[in-house]
Design an enzyme around this catalytic site. Sequence first.
Site, short mmCIF file in Angstrom:
data_model
loop_
_atom_site.label_atom_id
_atom_site.label_comp_id
_atom_site.label_asym_id
_atom_site.label_seq_id
_atom_site.Cartn_x
_atom_site.Cartn_y
_atom_site.Cartn_z
N HIS A 1 53.33 42.79 62.02
CA HIS A 1 51.89 42.58 62.11
C HIS A 1 51.50 41.10 62.12
CE1 HIS A 1 51.70 41.56 57.78
NE2 HIS A 1 52.62 42.51 57.64
N ASP A 2 50.49 40.80 62.92
CA ASP A 2 49.85 39.47 62.96
C ASP A 2 50.74 38.37 63.50
OD1 ASP A 2 47.31 40.33 61.61
OD2 ASP A 2 48.69 40.72 59.95
N GLY B 1 55.93 39.52 59.09
CA GLY B 1 54.52 39.35 59.41
C GLY B 1 54.09 37.90 59.51
#
Length: 261
Positions: A123-124, A141
Amino acid sequence: MSQAVVHPSAVVEPGARLGTGVRVGAFSYIGTEVEIGDGTVVGPHCSIHGPTRIGRDNRILGHAALGGDPQDKKYGGERVELAIGDRNTIREFVTINRGTGAGGGCTRIGDDNWLLAYTHVAHDCVVGNHCVFSNNATLAGHVEIGDHVILSGFVGIHQFCRIGAHAFIGMGAFVNGDVPPFVMVAQEGYGRPRGINSEGLKRRGFDADRISAIKRAYRALYVAGGSLDEARVKLADMAGESPDIRALLDFIDAGERPLLR
């Protein structure tokens, strides 16, 4: 060019948008709020969950899983996205998660990248253009990857790290700090810098003078033996004559995690 061609066994949810010439293979799943650009091919047994935007002329091979919920205990179901650019090759069993509300809300992949089998992008993360991630390369992440970066097989990048443009991370290296542009990292427990990625720079058209300047900057940063602050002063003196060294110095100054040294 023809309209999208979807195998009879595939599932395309209402609200998904498939561009002209898109092909979806057998037993694949395309969720609502998924947008796939013209000419992209989705192989068999893939799953793409939304909200996800995928550009044109990508090749997504079998069993890839894109746009899944972030693997973050803090994720509370908020609306978050995955955005993938154009002309990427995404091989078998690649996983790319959407962002988190606290991390900007979007995972981003640029253009012309090769993500080989079992690559994971958490994520991200933000991935630039023209990168190659070899088998089992893993990003935790919030990792940022510059353009023309190569991650060899079984590389692991710690969360919040940044990898500068044209860097090369050798097979099996674990990276827990920022890697400046142009630098090569080799396996030794956690990865350690081992020179500049000169061969990669030659392939991308860097001439001898540019490469020599980058080598001088590397020596000032890693070989001279001084502190990071002393190295910054030397790099600042060199940066006036080299945009590449200026980019290297700007990368160092923008970092939040320790520089890999």
